[in-house]
Design an enzyme around this catalytic site. Structure first.
Site: not given
Length: 200
Positions: A4, A96
């Site tokens: 990532k 989140d």
């Protein structure tokens, strides 16, 4: 592994994310994706993560478009609860937690993704509308309660096929709705909810 790349970050944001990621790298939990390495190459921070196959919980919900079977709700709910307990016990918040950040891995164990990787600099509003606790909208300091609020929204969605507040609610209105009125009861969004257990 899955790589990532964290692009388009200023120096302060990148440093915060890398600090959080290094904390997350200490986790070894069956319901949190394993982070193997945190590094930087040519000025771009990267994460080397456990590679897993399977849909996200968001994809699963969009596919079924209604309440999930009770057994699946319990499997996901218990997995998310265990993951939060592990992280909060180490002083790490997710900030989140949404169905998009939950992977339904093919080994049968749901995994929480991106633990503690939200940008949480002073005065910044970070999160996903519809899953954010009232204190997030207000820009107040966050505690574990913010993650538990998001977990409650997800469980509501698993049980009813809808979030507690109407999808047409704007972020501006949602900021006030999450503080005062009661949410839409799951049985109103899914009249057959009481019979959900029969599907298991």
């Amino acid at each position: 592994v899955a790589l990532k790349l964290l692009r388009d970050l200023d120096g302060g944001a990148a440093a915060r994310l890398l600090r959080e990621a290094r904390t997350t790298a200490r986790f070894s939990h069956p319901h949190i994706v394993t982070l193997y390495e945190v590094g930087e190459r040519d000025g771009v921070p990267y994460l080397a993560l456990e590679y897993l196959e399977g849909p996200t919980l968001r994809q699963r919900l969009d596919e079924d478009r209604g309440p999930l079977p009770l057994r699946e709700i319990l499997t996901v709910g218990l997995a998310l609860t265990a993951a939060l307990q592990e992280a909060h016990g180490r002083g790490v918040l997710h900030r989140d937690l949404t169905p998009r950040n939950v992977l339904l891995a093919r080994d049968g164990r749901p995994r929480v993704l991106d633990f503690g990787l939200s940008d949480t600099g002073p005065g910044l509003l970070a999160g996903t509308p519809g899953y954010m606790a009232p204190e997030q909208w207000q820009g107040a300091p966050l505690t574990a309660a913010a993650d538990l609020y998001a977990l409650g929204v997800i469980l509501h969605e698993l049980c009813s096929g809808a979030r507690p507040y109407a999808a047409t609610t704007t972020p501006k209105k949602l900021r006030h709705l999450t503080i005062k009125p009661a949410p839409i009861p799951p049985v109103r969004a899914a009249p057959n909810l009481a019979n959900n257990a029969a599907r298991t």
